[in-house]
Scaffold this active site. Sequence first.
Site, mmCIF file in Angstrom:
data_model
loop_
_atom_site.group_PDB
_atom_site.id
_atom_site.type_symbol
_atom_site.label_atom_id
_atom_site.label_comp_id
_atom_site.label_asym_id
_atom_site.label_seq_id
_atom_site.Cartn_x
_atom_site.Cartn_y
_atom_site.Cartn_z
ATOM 1 N N ASP A 145 41.963 32.177 112.752
ATOM 2 C CA ASP A 145 41.303 31.901 114.032
ATOM 3 C C ASP A 145 42.083 30.897 114.878
ATOM 4 O O ASP A 145 41.496 30.220 115.736
ATOM 5 C CB ASP A 145 39.876 31.403 113.806
ATOM 6 N N ASP B 41 42.616 32.756 106.426
ATOM 7 C CA ASP B 41 42.504 31.335 106.699
ATOM 8 C C ASP B 41 41.133 30.905 106.177
ATOM 9 O O ASP B 41 40.251 31.739 105.960
ATOM 10 C CB ASP B 41 42.631 31.099 108.211
#
Length: 218
Positions: free
Chosen positions: A162, A4
């Site tokens: 996350d 990410d």
Amino acid sequence: MLFDLDGTLVDTAPDMVAALQATQAARDVEPLPFEIARQFVSNGALGLLRAGFPGIDIDIGDPFHTEFLERYAGALCEGSRVFPGVDELLDRLDEAACPWGIVTNKPEYLTNPLLDALGLAQRSACTVGGDTLPVRKPDPGPLLLACDIAGVKSHRTVYVGDALRDIEAGLAAGMVTVAATYGYITADDDPHGWGADLIAADTEELAQIVHKAVNLGA
């Protein structure tokens, strides 16, 4: 290896929060403290704006959203940096000829200039933004597209993120998932409940996980 972007690969909070605080100040609203606003960065522009303007119904394309994006696009990489420790990890992946890429919900027009400014664009084997496909995370489609572009199988891929949507997308794509708890996580969230295969409390632990997963020490 797939990452990410915001809160996992790159610490974009300085610039994202600055755009929020400027938008607040322009409306005579006391800026949200950085450490509080930082928690909402992984939720994108709308997540930040809704935290900064509680009680106001903010949606895509309204004046708040448009102003924030204009401010942010004009200062994409003033304070944003690759997380310390992750930069060395990328070097190790490159040295081992292990392809790595980025799958983010950030739109391409913000993602690509940021990666250019950080010197990551040409190094990434694949970059999939939030508007590359009609779907985005937690749908596994963007992750599967990234594997196709990089020429790797999803079951031989590790995805680090996350947010819960990152883990959900990675699991749905058949990948090994790592929850990066050093990222942007709100106080009421619990990464240990996301169902990730592994958890990295900091970038040093992430490096250890990756070294073992892709056998960088061999």
